[in-house]
Design a protein around this motif. Structure first.
Motif, PDB file in Angstrom:
ATOM      1  N   ILE A  54     -36.747 -24.083 -50.334  1.00 37.04           N
ATOM      2  CA  ILE A  54     -37.020 -24.849 -49.120  1.00 37.04           C
ATOM      3  C   ILE A  54     -36.197 -26.129 -49.154  1.00 37.04           C
ATOM      4  O   ILE A  54     -36.017 -26.734 -50.209  1.00 37.04           O
ATOM      5  N   HIS A  55     -35.662 -26.526 -47.968  1.00 35.10           N
ATOM      6  CA  HIS A  55     -34.897 -27.776 -47.908  1.00 35.10           C
ATOM      7  C   HIS A  55     -34.806 -28.270 -46.468  1.00 35.10           C
ATOM      8  O   HIS A  55     -35.259 -27.617 -45.531  1.00 35.10           O
ATOM      9  N   ASN A  56     -34.222 -29.450 -46.306  1.00 33.79           N
ATOM     10  CA  ASN A  56     -34.082 -30.079 -44.997  1.00 33.79           C
ATOM     11  C   ASN A  56     -33.096 -29.307 -44.113  1.00 33.79           C
ATOM     12  O   ASN A  56     -32.174 -28.659 -44.624  1.00 33.79           O
ATOM     13  N   PRO A  57     -33.215 -29.413 -42.788  1.00 36.57           N
ATOM     14  CA  PRO A  57     -32.202 -28.825 -41.898  1.00 36.57           C
ATOM     15  C   PRO A  57     -30.890 -29.581 -42.033  1.00 36.57           C
ATOM     16  O   PRO A  57     -30.869 -30.764 -42.410  1.00 36.57           O
ATOM     17  N   TYR A  58     -29.803 -28.917 -41.732  1.00 38.96           N
ATOM     18  CA  TYR A  58     -28.460 -29.480 -41.902  1.00 38.96           C
ATOM     19  C   TYR A  58     -27.600 -29.053 -40.733  1.00 38.96           C
ATOM     20  O   TYR A  58     -27.753 -27.962 -40.197  1.00 38.96           O
ATOM     21  N   THR A  59     -26.674 -29.919 -40.311  1.00 40.85           N
ATOM     22  CA  THR A  59     -25.797 -29.548 -39.201  1.00 40.85           C
ATOM     23  C   THR A  59     -24.494 -30.317 -39.273  1.00 40.85           C
ATOM     24  O   THR A  59     -24.342 -31.277 -40.046  1.00 40.85           O
ATOM     25  N   PHE A  60     -23.513 -29.889 -38.496  1.00 45.25           N
ATOM     26  CA  PHE A  60     -22.275 -30.624 -38.268  1.00 45.25           C
ATOM     27  C   PHE A  60     -22.288 -31.136 -36.839  1.00 45.25           C
ATOM     28  O   PHE A  60     -22.870 -30.533 -35.953  1.00 45.25           O
ATOM     29  N   SER A  61     -21.627 -32.248 -36.599  1.00 44.10           N
ATOM     30  CA  SER A  61     -21.542 -32.761 -35.239  1.00 44.10           C
ATOM     31  C   SER A  61     -20.351 -33.700 -35.131  1.00 44.10           C
ATOM     32  O   SER A  61     -19.706 -34.041 -36.127  1.00 44.10           O
ATOM     33  N   GLY A  62     -20.071 -34.141 -33.928  1.00 48.48           N
ATOM     34  CA  GLY A  62     -19.011 -35.096 -33.681  1.00 48.48           C
ATOM     35  C   GLY A  62     -19.333 -35.896 -32.435  1.00 48.48           C
ATOM     36  O   GLY A  62     -20.145 -35.485 -31.619  1.00 48.48           O
ATOM     37  N   GLY A  63     -18.739 -37.041 -32.315  1.00 47.79           N
ATOM     38  CA  GLY A  63     -18.979 -37.856 -31.136  1.00 47.79           C
ATOM     39  C   GLY A  63     -19.111 -39.317 -31.480  1.00 47.79           C
ATOM     40  O   GLY A  63     -18.746 -39.764 -32.575  1.00 47.79           O
ATOM     41  N   GLU A 102     -49.431 -32.007 -47.533  1.00 54.20           N
ATOM     42  CA  GLU A 102     -48.262 -32.213 -46.676  1.00 54.20           C
ATOM     43  C   GLU A 102     -47.283 -33.222 -47.263  1.00 54.20           C
ATOM     44  O   GLU A 102     -46.061 -33.062 -47.130  1.00 54.20           O
ATOM     45  N   VAL A 103     -47.794 -34.262 -47.904  1.00 57.68           N
ATOM     46  CA  VAL A 103     -46.904 -35.257 -48.508  1.00 57.68           C
ATOM     47  C   VAL A 103     -46.043 -34.606 -49.582  1.00 57.68           C
ATOM     48  O   VAL A 103     -44.829 -34.809 -49.655  1.00 57.68           O
ATOM     49  N   GLU A 104     -46.674 -33.788 -50.424  1.00 61.95           N
ATOM     50  CA  GLU A 104     -45.931 -33.099 -51.476  1.00 61.95           C
ATOM     51  C   GLU A 104     -44.970 -32.073 -50.888  1.00 61.95           C
ATOM     52  O   GLU A 104     -43.845 -31.900 -51.368  1.00 61.95           O
ATOM     53  N   LEU A 105     -45.401 -31.392 -49.829  1.00 64.62           N
ATOM     54  CA  LEU A 105     -44.529 -30.417 -49.174  1.00 64.62           C
ATOM     55  C   LEU A 105     -43.271 -31.096 -48.644  1.00 64.62           C
ATOM     56  O   LEU A 105     -42.154 -30.601 -48.841  1.00 64.62           O
ATOM     57  N   ARG A 106     -43.425 -32.231 -47.970  1.00 68.57           N
ATOM     58  CA  ARG A 106     -42.265 -32.941 -47.434  1.00 68.57           C
ATOM     59  C   ARG A 106     -41.338 -33.413 -48.563  1.00 68.57           C
ATOM     60  O   ARG A 106     -40.116 -33.399 -48.425  1.00 68.57           O
ATOM     61  N   ARG A 107     -41.938 -33.833 -49.685  1.00 67.72           N
ATOM     62  CA  ARG A 107     -41.115 -34.262 -50.814  1.00 67.72           C
ATOM     63  C   ARG A 107     -40.275 -33.099 -51.337  1.00 67.72           C
ATOM     64  O   ARG A 107     -39.077 -33.245 -51.608  1.00 67.72           O
ATOM     65  N   MET A 108     -40.895 -31.924 -51.450  1.00 68.49           N
ATOM     66  CA  MET A 108     -40.172 -30.761 -51.965  1.00 68.49           C
ATOM     67  C   MET A 108     -39.090 -30.309 -51.001  1.00 68.49           C
ATOM     68  O   MET A 108     -37.983 -29.924 -51.416  1.00 68.49           O
ATOM     69  N   VAL A 109     -39.377 -30.342 -49.714  1.00 64.96           N
ATOM     70  CA  VAL A 109     -38.364 -29.965 -48.719  1.00 64.96           C
ATOM     71  C   VAL A 109     -37.186 -30.922 -48.792  1.00 64.96           C
ATOM     72  O   VAL A 109     -36.015 -30.501 -48.788  1.00 64.96           O
ATOM     73  N   HIS A 110     -37.463 -32.214 -48.880  1.00 65.75           N
ATOM     74  CA  HIS A 110     -36.394 -33.210 -48.946  1.00 65.75           C
ATOM     75  C   HIS A 110     -35.555 -33.052 -50.207  1.00 65.75           C
ATOM     76  O   HIS A 110     -34.353 -33.329 -50.209  1.00 65.75           O
ATOM     77  N   ALA A 111     -36.176 -32.601 -51.307  1.00 62.30           N
ATOM     78  CA  ALA A 111     -35.481 -32.517 -52.591  1.00 62.30           C
ATOM     79  C   ALA A 111     -34.751 -31.192 -52.795  1.00 62.30           C
ATOM     80  O   ALA A 111     -34.120 -30.999 -53.831  1.00 62.30           O
ATOM     81  N   GLU A 112     -34.796 -30.282 -51.811  1.00 60.65           N
ATOM     82  CA  GLU A 112     -34.260 -28.910 -51.966  1.00 60.65           C
ATOM     83  C   GLU A 112     -34.879 -28.274 -53.199  1.00 60.65           C
ATOM     84  O   GLU A 112     -34.316 -28.285 -54.289  1.00 60.65           O
ATOM     85  N   THR A 113     -36.042 -27.689 -53.043  1.00 62.05           N
ATOM     86  CA  THR A 113     -36.829 -27.168 -54.160  1.00 62.05           C
ATOM     87  C   THR A 113     -36.726 -25.649 -54.240  1.00 62.05           C
ATOM     88  O   THR A 113     -36.929 -24.944 -53.246  1.00 62.05           O
ATOM     89  N   TRP A 114     -36.432 -25.162 -55.449  1.00 57.58           N
ATOM     90  CA  TRP A 114     -36.361 -23.727 -55.718  1.00 57.58           C
ATOM     91  C   TRP A 114     -37.648 -23.332 -56.439  1.00 57.58           C
ATOM     92  O   TRP A 114     -37.932 -23.832 -57.525  1.00 57.58           O
TER      93      TRP A 114
END
Length: 378
Positions: free
Chosen positions: A130-139, A171-183
Motif C-alpha cells: 500500500i502507498h500514496n497515489p502518484y502522478t505526473f503533471s505540468g503547468g 486509521e492513524v496507523e493506516l495512513r502512516r503505512m500508506v505514506h511510508a509505502e508498506t509491504w
C-alpha cells in the motif's frame, strides 16, 4: 454429464498464464454434481497497459449468472488508481459470492481492487503493498496546487477502500503505512484485517514478465527483487528436426505483406521490410509479433501513427511505453492519477521558461520612440 465451468479472464499485458487451449475462457468437466464457478486472473498491470476496469466488468458480466461463486486471483504491480477503484466496487457488489485471492503480489492499485472482495485469501509467500497515489503533471503554480488537491482527495478514496475491508483498523496507523509505502506479508495483512486467511504458498514468476517494474518502488523487499534474476523454469526440449531451407527473398517479402494484412497493420510493411532485411522466416515472425505489440500500445495511447517510427528505431515495448508516456504528458491536456512510481532512471520533467525575443523587443522600442518624436513636432 456434470460440468464445472471455469471461465478465465486474463490480462493482455505480459506473458499469459498457461492454459490448454490458450484462450481467455476455458471449460472444464469435473465433479460429481453440476456446479458452475468463475475464476478470474488479473495477472499484470491494471489500466490502459493491461486489464482495464471496463474490460474486466464487461467480461465478468458476460460470464456471471448471479449465483455462481467467483474467485478473483491477483498477481499485479498495480497501475491506474481509478481502474483499481472501479474493480474494487465491482467486486464489492458481488457480495459474499466473491473471494479475492492474492497469488503472489497485490501492489498499489491492485491492493485497492482486491479489498473489494468479501473474503481475501493471501498465499503464504505472497505480499500486499500500500502507498500514496502518484502522478505526473505540468503547468503553472495554480495547476500544481489543483493537482495536489486532487491527490489529497484520491488518498481519501484509497483509505476508504482499505477501511471497507478492515473497518476496525487504526486509521492513524493506516495512513502512516500508506505514506511510508508498506509491504505486508501474508500474516501481517491478515493481522491488519486487509486479508482474511493465509493460503498455500505458490511459486509465481514475479508479475509474469513485468517484475522489473518493481524496481520503481522505493521499499520493494530484497527477496522479491531477487526473483527478477531467477531463470524461468523451462520444460525439457525434445529433439528437433533439421532447420528448413531458407526461403528466397520474394517469399519472405510476401510473408511480411501477408502477415501485416492479417494483423491489420499493412501500413507497417515498409518499416518491417527495412528492419528485418528479409534475413529469415524466424526473424520475420519475431518482427511481426513485436510490431503487433507495439501497434497495440500506440493504439491504446491514440498515437498509432508513431508505430512505424518506433519500429525503424528498433525500440522494445518498454522503451515505446516510455516514449508514449512522454508524448501524452507533453500534450498538456490534463493529467491522470496513477499510483505506480517511475523507474529511477526516468528523466525529471523539464521546466522551460519563455525565451526572450530580441527582435520583437527592439521593434516595440523603435515604435515607441517614433511615436514620441511625432508628438513633440505636432
Amino acid at each position: 454429464m456434470s460440468k464445472k465451468t471455469i471461465p478465465r479472464i486474463y490480462d493482455k499485458a505480459g506473458k499469459p498464464v498457461k492454459v490448454a487451449d490458450k484462450s481467455w475462457y476455458t471449460l472444464q468437466a469435473s465433479g460429481e454434481a453440476e456446479q458452475r464457478s468463475i475464476e478470474i486472473f488479473v495477472y499484470g498491470e491494471i489500466g490502459a497497459w493491461g486489464v482495464t476496469a471496463n474490460q474486466f466488468v464487461l467480461d465478468l458480466r458476460a460470464m456471471d449468472d448471479g449465483t455462481s461463486p467467483i474467485i478473483v486471483a491477483f498477481n499485479s504491480i498495480g497501475g491506474d488508481l481509478f481502474d483499481g477503484l472501479a474493480i474494487h466496487n465491482a467486486l464489492s457488489r458481488l457480495g459474499e459470492r466473491c473471494t479475492g485471492r492474492i497469488d503472489a503480489l497485490a501492489a498499489s492499485a491492485a491492493s485497492v481492487a482486491v479489498c473489494g472482495a468479501h473474503r481475501v485469501v493471501i498465499a503464504a509467500n505472497a505480499m500486499l503493498m500500500i502507498h500514496n497515489p502518484y502522478t505526473f503533471s505540468g503547468g503553472d503554480a495554480e495547476d500544481f496546487r489543483r493537482v495536489a488537491d486532487v491527490l489529497d482527495q484520491t488518498l481519501e478514496a484509497i483509505i476508504a477502500a482499505y477501511k471497507s475491508k478492515a473497518p476496525d483498523i487504526d486509521e492513524v496507523e493506516l495512513r502512516r503505512m500508506v505514506h511510508a509505502e508498506t509491504w505486508l506479508t501474508a500474516n501481517e495483512a491478515v493481522e491488519l484485517g486487509l486479508a482474511d486467511e493465509v493460503g498455500d504458498g505458490l511459486k509465481v514468476q514475479a508479475c509474469l514478465g513485468q517484475g522489473s517494474v518493481l524496481q520503481r518502488f522505493q521499499n520493494a523487499p530484497a527477496e522479491l527483487l531477487a526473483q527478477l534474476d531467477d531463470e524461468p523454469e523451462t520444460e525439457p526440449t525434445e529433439p528437433v528436426d533439421p532447420p528448413a531451407p531458407v526461403l528466397d527473398a520474394a517469399k519472405l517479402a510476401l510473408m511480411v505483406t501477408q502477415g501485416c494484412a492479417a494483423a491489420g497493420i499493412s501500413n507497417l510493411v515498409e518499416p518491417l521490410l527495412a528492419t528485418t532485411k528479409l534475413e529469415s522466416e524466424a526473424v520475420i515472425q519475431a518482427a511481426l509479433t513485436k510490431a503487433k505489440a507495439l501497434h497495440s500500445l500506440c493504439v491504446a495511447a491514440r498515437l498509432p501513427e508513431l508505430t512505424g517510427e518506433f519500429i525503424r528505431a528498433g525500440l522494445d515495448e518498454a522503451a515505446v511505453r516510455a516514449r508514449l508516456f512522454d508524448k501524452l504528458v507533453g500534450k498538456g491536456g490534463g493529467f491522470e492519477i496513477d499510483n505506480s512510481l517511475p523507474l529511477e532512471d526516468d528523466p525529471a520533467p523539464a521546466i522551460k521558461a519563455k525565451q526572450a525575443d530580441p527582435q520583437a523587443i527592439w521593434a516595440s522600442r523603435q515604435a515607441a520612440q517614433n511615436g514620441t518624436s511625432k508628438g513633440a513636432r505636432t
